[in-house]
Structures are given as C-alpha cells and as structure tokens.
Design a protein around this motif. Structure first.
Motif, mmCIF file in Angstrom:
data_model
loop_
_atom_site.group_PDB
_atom_site.id
_atom_site.type_symbol
_atom_site.label_atom_id
_atom_site.label_comp_id
_atom_site.label_asym_id
_atom_site.label_seq_id
_atom_site.Cartn_x
_atom_site.Cartn_y
_atom_site.Cartn_z
ATOM 1 N N ASP A 25 0.926 -1.108 0.008
ATOM 2 C CA ASP A 25 0.075 0.089 0.066
ATOM 3 C C ASP A 25 0.842 1.091 -0.101
ATOM 4 O O ASP A 25 0.520 2.169 -0.776
ATOM 5 C CB ASP A 25 -1.023 0.092 1.405
ATOM 6 C CG ASP A 25 -2.014 -1.000 1.169
ATOM 7 O OD1 ASP A 25 -2.288 -1.397 0.007
ATOM 8 O OD2 ASP A 25 -2.574 -1.438 2.123
ATOM 9 N N ARG A 26 2.046 1.279 0.756
ATOM 10 C CA ARG A 26 2.905 2.236 0.866
ATOM 11 C C ARG A 26 3.241 2.569 -0.503
ATOM 12 O O ARG A 26 3.520 3.756 -1.044
ATOM 13 C CB ARG A 26 4.081 2.043 1.881
ATOM 14 C CG ARG A 26 4.954 3.176 2.130
ATOM 15 C CD ARG A 26 6.192 2.598 2.966
ATOM 16 N NE ARG A 26 5.773 2.006 4.172
ATOM 17 C CZ ARG A 26 5.578 2.641 5.398
ATOM 18 N NH1 ARG A 26 5.622 3.834 5.481
ATOM 19 N NH2 ARG A 26 5.214 1.756 6.428
ATOM 20 N N ALA A 27 3.773 1.486 -1.239
ATOM 21 C CA ALA A 27 4.270 1.793 -2.535
ATOM 22 C C ALA A 27 3.344 2.249 -3.390
ATOM 23 O O ALA A 27 3.439 3.066 -4.369
ATOM 24 C CB ALA A 27 5.031 0.454 -3.239
ATOM 25 N N ARG A 28 1.976 1.829 -3.474
ATOM 26 C CA ARG A 28 0.808 2.240 -4.263
ATOM 27 C C ARG A 28 0.886 3.698 -4.028
ATOM 28 O O ARG A 28 0.546 4.538 -5.000
ATOM 29 C CB ARG A 28 -0.232 1.518 -3.823
ATOM 30 C CG ARG A 28 -1.087 1.407 -5.278
ATOM 31 C CD ARG A 28 -2.405 0.426 -4.948
ATOM 32 N NE ARG A 28 -2.057 -0.869 -4.783
ATOM 33 C CZ ARG A 28 -2.359 -1.631 -3.850
ATOM 34 N NH1 ARG A 28 -3.420 -1.417 -3.104
ATOM 35 N NH2 ARG A 28 -1.963 -3.008 -3.853
ATOM 36 N N ILE A 29 0.503 4.161 -2.565
ATOM 37 C CA ILE A 29 0.382 5.730 -2.088
ATOM 38 C C ILE A 29 1.579 6.471 -2.932
ATOM 39 O O ILE A 29 1.369 7.431 -3.454
ATOM 40 C CB ILE A 29 0.012 5.479 -0.871
ATOM 41 C CG1 ILE A 29 -1.201 5.114 -0.468
ATOM 42 C CG2 ILE A 29 -0.026 7.123 -0.422
ATOM 43 C CD1 ILE A 29 -1.097 4.588 1.042
ATOM 44 N N SER A 30 2.643 6.050 -2.727
ATOM 45 C CA SER A 30 3.870 6.684 -2.982
ATOM 46 C C SER A 30 3.872 6.850 -4.535
ATOM 47 O O SER A 30 4.085 8.055 -5.104
ATOM 48 C CB SER A 30 5.036 5.898 -2.480
ATOM 49 O OG SER A 30 6.188 6.696 -2.835
ATOM 50 N N ASN A 31 3.599 6.014 -5.225
ATOM 51 C CA ASN A 31 3.457 5.825 -6.686
ATOM 52 C C ASN A 31 2.450 6.978 -7.217
ATOM 53 O O ASN A 31 2.539 7.796 -8.228
ATOM 54 C CB ASN A 31 3.284 4.570 -7.379
ATOM 55 C CG ASN A 31 4.464 3.760 -7.299
ATOM 56 O OD1 ASN A 31 5.631 4.341 -7.009
ATOM 57 N ND2 ASN A 31 4.261 2.569 -7.449
ATOM 58 N N ALA A 32 1.270 6.879 -6.534
ATOM 59 C CA ALA A 32 0.016 7.739 -6.953
ATOM 60 C C ALA A 32 0.324 9.178 -6.807
ATOM 61 O O ALA A 32 0.235 10.026 -7.620
ATOM 62 C CB ALA A 32 -1.107 7.357 -6.218
ATOM 63 N N LEU A 33 1.452 9.241 -5.492
ATOM 64 C CA LEU A 33 1.554 10.756 -5.148
ATOM 65 C C LEU A 33 2.736 11.405 -6.332
ATOM 66 O O LEU A 33 2.686 12.321 -6.753
ATOM 67 C CB LEU A 33 1.867 10.710 -3.706
ATOM 68 C CG LEU A 33 1.266 10.985 -2.427
ATOM 69 C CD1 LEU A 33 2.013 10.671 -1.161
ATOM 70 C CD2 LEU A 33 0.458 12.002 -2.651
ATOM 71 N N THR A 34 3.644 10.390 -6.404
ATOM 72 C CA THR A 34 4.575 10.896 -7.682
ATOM 73 C C THR A 34 3.913 11.253 -8.968
ATOM 74 O O THR A 34 4.178 12.215 -9.495
ATOM 75 C CB THR A 34 5.689 9.780 -7.634
ATOM 76 O OG1 THR A 34 6.167 9.332 -6.384
ATOM 77 C CG2 THR A 34 6.758 9.955 -8.705
ATOM 78 N N GLU A 35 3.151 10.335 -9.372
ATOM 79 C CA GLU A 35 2.471 10.551 -10.607
ATOM 80 C C GLU A 35 1.555 11.885 -10.572
ATOM 81 O O GLU A 35 1.677 12.666 -11.405
ATOM 82 C CB GLU A 35 1.366 9.614 -10.919
ATOM 83 C CG GLU A 35 1.164 9.136 -12.541
ATOM 84 C CD GLU A 35 2.468 9.192 -13.154
ATOM 85 O OE1 GLU A 35 2.301 9.907 -14.159
ATOM 86 O OE2 GLU A 35 3.408 8.510 -12.690
ATOM 87 N N GLU A 36 1.024 12.141 -9.688
ATOM 88 C CA GLU A 36 0.087 13.229 -9.321
ATOM 89 C C GLU A 36 1.168 14.588 -9.193
ATOM 90 O O GLU A 36 0.636 15.688 -10.035
ATOM 91 C CB GLU A 36 -0.461 13.389 -8.090
ATOM 92 C CG GLU A 36 -1.544 14.434 -7.815
ATOM 93 C CD GLU A 36 -2.138 14.466 -6.181
ATOM 94 O OE1 GLU A 36 -3.008 13.757 -5.935
ATOM 95 O OE2 GLU A 36 -1.415 15.040 -5.463
ATOM 96 N N THR A 37 2.280 14.373 -8.535
ATOM 97 C CA THR A 37 3.037 15.549 -8.689
ATOM 98 C C THR A 37 3.645 15.697 -10.178
ATOM 99 O O THR A 37 3.782 16.966 -10.466
ATOM 100 C CB THR A 37 4.217 15.345 -7.751
ATOM 101 O OG1 THR A 37 3.796 14.835 -6.702
ATOM 102 C CG2 THR A 37 5.304 16.338 -7.453
ATOM 103 N N LYS A 38 4.081 14.882 -10.629
ATOM 104 C CA LYS A 38 4.557 14.939 -11.982
ATOM 105 C C LYS A 38 3.692 15.622 -12.975
ATOM 106 O O LYS A 38 4.020 16.332 -13.760
ATOM 107 C CB LYS A 38 4.845 13.695 -12.651
ATOM 108 C CG LYS A 38 6.338 12.959 -12.177
ATOM 109 C CD LYS A 38 6.540 11.712 -12.875
ATOM 110 C CE LYS A 38 7.584 11.037 -12.407
ATOM 111 N NZ LYS A 38 7.788 9.741 -12.986
ATOM 112 N N ILE A 39 2.212 15.286 -13.022
ATOM 113 C CA ILE A 39 1.477 15.838 -13.774
ATOM 114 C C ILE A 39 1.087 17.394 -13.484
ATOM 115 O O ILE A 39 1.235 18.313 -14.313
ATOM 116 C CB ILE A 39 0.001 15.171 -13.552
ATOM 117 C CG1 ILE A 39 -0.069 13.775 -14.214
ATOM 118 C CG2 ILE A 39 -1.331 15.824 -14.350
ATOM 119 C CD1 ILE A 39 -1.048 12.609 -13.871
#
Ligand code: ADP
Ligand code: MG
Length: 139
Positions: A50-64
């Motif tokens: 879950d930590r990895a999933r949340i972290s990936n989502a945050l990274t994606e959101e930030t890149k966008i």
C-alpha cells in the motif's frame, strides 16, 4: 534579484504563491524554479504494498502538476524549471534553495492539510525560520 524558488504542493495557497512568483520573475527577469516535495509516508500501520501504491500515486500526481505548470507558463517571457524532491518538505525546499543559491523563496501561507487557525502552515513557518535568504509568504 537573480533566482527565485517557489514551493508548490498543489494547494490553492501555493497556486497564489506561484502566480505572485511569476509576476515577480517577469518583472525582475529572474529565472524561476518550482519545487514540489513528495512527502515520505511514515504511517507504520500501512503495509509495504500500500505504501508503494500511495507513493507511486503521489509521484504521478506531482509529475502531472509540474507538467501542467510548465505548460501554463510556456508562452510567458520567463525561464522556468520544475524539480521534484522526496522527503521532508521544509528540509528539501531549504536544501533546494541552498543548492541553487536562491535569492528569494516564495511559499503559500497554507497548504493542503493544514489547520487554518494557524497564521502559517508548518512547512511555511519552518521555511521562514531557517531560510538564509528572504522569504515571501503569500496569503
Ligand atoms: N510538499 C511540499 N512541496 C512543496 N511546497 C510545499 C509542500 N508543502 C508545503 N509547501 C509550501 O508551503 C506552503 C504552506 O504549506 P504548509 O506549511 O504545509 O501548510 P499546512 O500546514 O496548511 O499544510 C504551501 O502553500 C507551499 O507553498
Ligand atoms: Mg502541508
């Protein structure tokens, strides 16, 4: 005024800070760096996947978000760089300012999750406390 650093966390307040930063950068013909810090997840209860999933989502959101900012400023007479860091937001913003030798740091008064009863958010207040250059907090 040589270099301006603006801290952006996706909040309305940081949008206002960015707007002000763009105005100042144009006026002073100063290059503008936009920094966004992906916070580390300290919650011990969440499992690693879950930590990895949340972290990936945050990274994606930030890149966008950074991509959107670059696109929105593409036509303006301004040199813009966006950087994404990971870790403690105030620490990373201050470190970025030191490394680029920023002459001014601009931040919003509040962020995404703060309590509005405080005059300043926790990140902006730490920036004001520890920065070695002038800081502009936009309300
Ligand atoms: N993760 C972050 N990355 C970049 N800038 C940030 C980050 N968090 C906060 N900031 C900057 O600090 C300002 C104030 O946010 P903060 O101090 O976190 O307030 P709050 O406590 O209300 O969340 C934001 O408007 C933004 O400019
Ligand atoms: Mg915050």
């Amino acid at each position: 005024m040589r270099k301006i650093l603006v801290a952006h966390d996706g909040s309305k307040s940081s949008d206002k800070a960015l707007k002000k930063a763009v105005e100042i950068a144009i006026k002073f013909e100063a290059p503008l760096t936009v920094v966004s810090v992906i916070p580390e997840l300290y919650l011990t209860e969440i499992v690693e996947t879950d930590r990895a999933r949340i972290s990936n989502a945050l990274t994606e959101e930030t890149k966008i978000a950074m991509e959107k900012i670059r696109a929105s400023l593409a036509g303006r007479a301004i040199e813009v760089k966006t950087v994404i860091r990971q870790g403690d937001p105030a620490e990373k913003i201050l470190e970025t300012a030191q490394k680029m030798k920023a002459d001014l740091i601009i931040a919003g008064s509040h962020g995404r999750h703060g309590a509005k009863k405080f005059l300043l958010g926790s990140v902006s207040s730490r920036i004001v406390d520890h920065a070695t250059c002038p800081v502009l907090v936009v309300k």
